[in-house]
Write an enzyme that holds these catalytic residues in place. Sequence first.
Site, short mmCIF file in Angstrom:
data_model
loop_
_atom_site.label_atom_id
_atom_site.label_comp_id
_atom_site.label_asym_id
_atom_site.label_seq_id
_atom_site.Cartn_x
_atom_site.Cartn_y
_atom_site.Cartn_z
N SER A 106 199.42 25.50 72.54
CA SER A 106 200.73 24.94 72.23
C SER A 106 201.91 25.85 72.55
O SER A 106 203.03 25.39 72.65
CB SER A 106 200.77 24.55 70.76
OG SER A 106 200.65 25.71 69.95
N LYS B 273 200.80 14.33 64.94
CA LYS B 273 201.67 14.63 66.09
C LYS B 273 201.98 13.33 66.83
O LYS B 273 202.75 12.52 66.32
CB LYS B 273 201.01 15.70 66.97
CG LYS B 273 200.98 17.05 66.26
CD LYS B 273 200.54 18.21 67.13
CE LYS B 273 200.75 19.53 66.40
NZ LYS B 273 199.51 20.19 66.00
N HIS C 46 197.25 18.46 70.53
CA HIS C 46 198.47 18.39 71.36
C HIS C 46 198.27 17.56 72.62
O HIS C 46 198.99 17.75 73.60
CB HIS C 46 198.93 19.80 71.75
CG HIS C 46 199.84 20.44 70.73
ND1 HIS C 46 201.12 20.01 70.49
CD2 HIS C 46 199.63 21.46 69.88
CE1 HIS C 46 201.67 20.75 69.55
NE2 HIS C 46 200.78 21.64 69.15
C1 LIG Z 1 198.89 20.89 64.85
C2 LIG Z 1 197.52 21.39 65.08
C3 LIG Z 1 196.57 21.42 64.05
C4 LIG Z 1 196.91 21.07 62.63
O1 LIG Z 1 197.01 19.69 62.46
P1 LIG Z 1 197.41 19.14 61.01
O2 LIG Z 1 196.88 17.74 61.02
O3 LIG Z 1 198.89 19.20 60.93
O4 LIG Z 1 196.73 19.99 60.01
C5 LIG Z 1 195.30 21.82 64.35
N1 LIG Z 1 194.96 22.21 65.61
C6 LIG Z 1 195.85 22.22 66.61
C7 LIG Z 1 195.43 22.66 67.98
C8 LIG Z 1 197.16 21.82 66.38
O5 LIG Z 1 198.05 21.85 67.37
#
Ligand SMILES: *Cc1c(COP(=O)(O)O)cnc(C)c1O
Length: 391
Positions: free
Chosen positions: A182, A241, A210
């Site tokens: 990310s 997301k 992502h």
């Molecule tokens: C955002 C993210 C998470 C966390 O996700 P949540 O549902 O907000 O706990 C886990 N792994 C990756 C790669 C992320 O980008």
Amino acid sequence: MYKDIREQLISELSEIEKAGTTKSETEITSAQGSHVTIDGKLFLNFCSNNYLGLSNHPEIIAAVKISLDEHGYGLSSVRFICGTQDLHLELEAKLTKFLSQESTILFPSCFDANGGIFEVLMKEEDAIISDELNHASIIDGIRLSKAKRYRYKNRDMADLEAQLIESQSARRRLIVTDGVFSMDGYLAPLPEICSLAAKYNALVMVDDSHAVGFFGATGAGTPEHFGVSDQVDIISGTLGKALGGASGGYISARKEIVDILRQKARPYLFSNSVPPSVVSGSLKALELVSAGGSLRATLHSNARLFRTLMEAEGFVLQHGQHPIIPVMFESEADAVACAKGLHAEGIHAVAFSYPVVPLGKARIRIQISAEHTELDIRACVKAFIIARSCK
Ligand SMILES: *Cc1c(COP(=O)(O)O)cnc(C)c1O
């Protein structure tokens, strides 16, 4: 007693302040979207994970309102006691089909999904081989497992192979990677990872948080994008997301893996069910994503337009094809000054510097959304041109 601890915490906080790494939070008084209200003023927003513009989508809001009437507000229980509704089972089945896996289990978050899986699946006689830039939740999840740990350099296939050779005596082996990293927007080289896994008899797990919803022909993420869906054994991801952006996570995997997680994964067994309204909203988000070819096309053409315009103006970007677009600066001070300049121009974007990114790799990370219009993208580029000379 607290008096001593207070002093210690105050000095720890001032260390963080002195190092310039205090994280401050911007108060937003509107809904999430391409435009947000900050201090009573409208800003163009370029720093959310609202890739498809679903965070405040009218069809999702409508579906959630109906579900509040039909399924209530909270479940007040974990899944195996009295916290499973028809909605949860429907979302798990739909995710399974969407991701071309055999079964799916919901978690309160993807952080919990990654926190729960390794301890269950990987024991003392096993080995986990992890990319060095994997998400914090993967790192923490691995810490909870008694398996032997191996780490390879970010996307470095020669190093992955070396770790596979090193770990050959293990009973089970699992390679785990983010689908997209990310801070850079770089994709994991899944075809190479899968062929090394086949050669050395290891499982493959991809955290596609992502990418799910907007990579691959149907939005099924990086495994679909690379045509290796059938070679990825485990996918974890977030509903927080692109898929509506509320909360919740999942693991989609081989049937027996999901079955054992339902019996043993601690964040699943000991944390509350995902709220019905969030499950309903996620179901609607999945429906929009499945019919969302044009949303994906808009997102990627917006990202291409931003890259093209910025490079034409001489900005240095991390190359790639992801709507995460880091604009690089020679110094941390330049990045921070430019972010301030952007703010003055009504653009909400954040500068990242060491230790979040490597020393000398300070950047402003721009995140493009399908909700941005061409005018929004051009306004952002224009603001960068004005702000680049800010010191
Ligand atoms: C955002 C993210 C998470 C966390 O996700 P949540 O549902 O907000 O706990 C886990 N792994 C990756 C790669 C992320 O980008």
